[in-house]
Design an enzyme around this catalytic site. Structure first.
Site, PDB file in Angstrom:
ATOM      1  N   HIS A 104       0.816  -1.219   0.000  1.00 27.97           N
ATOM      2  CA  HIS A 104       0.000   0.000   0.000  1.00 27.97           C
ATOM      3  C   HIS A 104       0.850   1.270   0.000  1.00 27.97           C
ATOM      4  CE1 HIS A 104       0.309  -0.144   4.548  1.00 27.97           C
ATOM      5  NE2 HIS A 104       0.375   1.162   4.382  1.00 27.97           N
ATOM      6  N   ASP A 134       0.220  -7.576   1.423  1.00 30.98           N
ATOM      7  CA  ASP A 134       0.601  -6.169   1.538  1.00 30.98           C
ATOM      8  C   ASP A 134       2.113  -6.000   1.594  1.00 30.98           C
ATOM      9  OD1 ASP A 134       0.168  -3.452   1.555  1.00 30.98           O
ATOM     10  OD2 ASP A 134      -0.098  -3.320   3.728  1.00 30.98           O
ATOM     11  N   SER A 211       4.800   2.665   7.716  1.00 32.75           N
ATOM     12  CA  SER A 211       4.489   1.482   6.910  1.00 32.75           C
ATOM     13  C   SER A 211       5.674   1.026   6.091  1.00 32.75           C
ATOM     14  CB  SER A 211       3.341   1.786   5.936  1.00 32.75           C
ATOM     15  OG  SER A 211       2.113   1.580   6.547  1.00 32.75           O
TER      16      SER A 211
END
Length: 363
Positions: A104, A134, A211
Site C-alpha cells: 500500500h 501487503d 508502513s
C-alpha cells in the site's frame, strides 16, 4: 473469486465496522553488484526459531544490545520511500538494491524515490507487489547496501521491540516498546483487506509513514514489517501491528523468483454473523462465519458450500470471525485439502475443500 466468474451472492448485509487506520503514504509534507543474496535470516543460537532476550552466560545466547546500539546497527538498513502521493518506509533486503516495503506504500506507482539514512536519494522502480500480504519489492538505483538481518521465527511476547521508519515524514525515527501479542487479527478488517491477519502486536509507537519500516529485536534482527495501527480516536492506546518476519521473507523470495506470491484460495467471501444476519437467517447459534458469496467453479463451490452457510471450523481451528478464516488460510498452501465444518439450518456436516491458488484478480 475466479477472474470473470459469476458469483452466487447471499442476500445478507455486510456490516463490518473497520476501526483501523493503516499506516502508509502520508500526504506530502538493474543490478551491477556481484552479490544479490537476500537479507540474512537468523534463528536463535540454539537452532530454535523463537526470539529470546537475555545474556550469553547460559547456552551461548546473544545478549540484547542497548536501544541506541540497536538503532545504530539497523538504521542504515531502513529507507524512506517517496511516491507521487506521499511517503512510507522500507527495509533493505539485498545488497544490490532490493528494498522490502508494504504494497500500500507504493500502490499505483511504478517509479519512486528512495532516501537512505546517509542522506543519499536515488530513483527506484517497483519490481513486484502482492496486495494479499501487503508486501512489495522496490529496486533502488544503488548497490553495496547494508542488507538487514531477518529473524527466522516469531518473537516472544514481552520481548523488546524497536520500530524504525519515517512516521509523518520524520525520517530515521525510532520508537521502542515490547511485543504485546502474536497471531493478531484486526477486527472487522476482512471486508477491506486480506493482509491484516496473523500479525505481531506491539506497543511501540507506529504512525502513518512507518508502513514498510522495521520492527527490530534486541539483537538488531528484523522481526516484523510495520503494517498498521489503531488510532487513539478509537480509544486505543499503543496498538501497533507488523507483518512477521517469516511471512515477509517468504513472500519476498516468491516475488523475487517470478513476481508473484502464492496464497491458498477457498473461493468464498466470509462475513461476521451480526444480529441482523442471525435474524434474517433464523440462526439460533451465532457462532462461526457466514458465507456471503461463493465463486462459481471455485474450491468452496466444488465442495458444495453455498451462500448463507455457516463455517464453524477449518481443520482443528474453530472460527468466530471472518479474520479467523483468513488467518487459517494464510497458514495453508494451494493444493492442500482441508476439512471444513459447515452448518446449514439445523444440519452440520464436514466437507473436504481442495484449496487453489488465489487468482491474480483476487489480489
Amino acid at each position: 473469486m475466479m477472474p470473470n466468474a459469476s458469483t452466487r451472492t447471499a442476500a445478507v448485509p455486510l456490516t463490518l465496522a473497520l476501526l483501523l487506520a493503516v499506516t502508509g503514504c502520508t500526504d506530502g509534507a538493474t543490478t551491477d553488484s556481484a552479490s544479490d543474496a537476500p537479507a540474512q535470516v537468523q534463528g536463535t543460537p540454539d537452532g530454535s526459531s523463537g526470539g529470546s532476550s537475555g545474556g550469553t552466560e547460559s547456552g551461548g545466547q546473544q545478549a540484547d544490545m542497548s536501544i541506541p546500539d540497536i538503532v545504530d546497527t539497523v538504521q542504515p538498513s531502513v529507507v524512506t520511500i517517496f511516491t507521487e502521493d506521499g511517503l512510507g518506509s522500507g527495509v533493505i533486503y539485498t545488497e544490490d538494491g532490493l528494498v522490502l516495503t508494504n504494497e500500500h506504500v507504493i500502490r499505483g506507482n511504478e517509479d519512486v524515490e528512495v532516501a537512505f539514512a546517509d542522506g543519499q536519494r536515488v530513483s527506484g522502480t517497483v519490481e513486484a507487489a502482492d496486495a494479499v500480504s501487503d508486501l512489495a519489492l522496490v529496486r533502488a538505483d544503488r548497490t553495496d547496501l547494508p542488507a538487514a538481518t531477518f529473524q527466522s521465527g516469531l518473537p516472544r511476547i514481552g520481548e523488546l521491540a524497536v520500530v524504525i521508519g519515517s512516521p509523518l515524514g520524520f525520517e530515521n525515527t525510532a520508537t521502542s516498546g515490547i511485543i504485546s501479542g502474536l497471531h493478531r487479527e484486526i477486527p472487522g478488517s476482512a471486508s477491506t483487506s486480506q493482509s491484516l491477519v496473523d500479525l505481531i502486536q506491539t506497543d511501540a509507537a507506529i504512525s502513518p509513514g512507518n508502513s514498510g519500516g522495521a520492527v527490530v529485536n534486541g539483537r538488531g534482527e528484523i522481526i516484523g514489517i510495520s503494517e498498521a495501527y489503531i488510532p487513539p480516536s478509537q480509544g486505543a492506546v499503543a496498538l501497533g501491528f507488523a507483518i512477521p518476519a517469516p511471512t515477509a521473507t517468504e513472500v519476498a523470495e516468491e516475488l523475487r523468483e517470478d513476481g508473484t506470491a502464492e496464497h491458498a484460495f477457498m473461493g468464498l467471501a466470509p462475513g461476521a454473523i451480526t444480529p441482523q444476519i442471525a435474524q434474517q437467517l433464523n440462526l439460533e447459534d451465532a457462532t462461526g462465519v457466514v458465507v456471503l458469496s461463493v465463486s462459481q467453479g471455485g474450491p468452496a463451490d466444488d465442495a458444495g458450500i453455498r451462500p448463507g452457510d455457516i463455517i464453524t471450523r477449518i481443520g482443528d481451528e474453530d472460527l468466530s470471525a471472518p479474520e479467523d478464516l483468513l488467518a487459517a488460510l494464510r497458514q495453508r498452501d494451494p493444493g492442500e485439502t482441508v476439512a471444513v465444518e459447515t452448518r446449514r439450518g439445523s444440519e452440520t456436516e464436514t466437507v473436504d475443500v481442495r484449496l487453489a491458488d488465489r487468482p491474480s484478480a483476487e489480489g
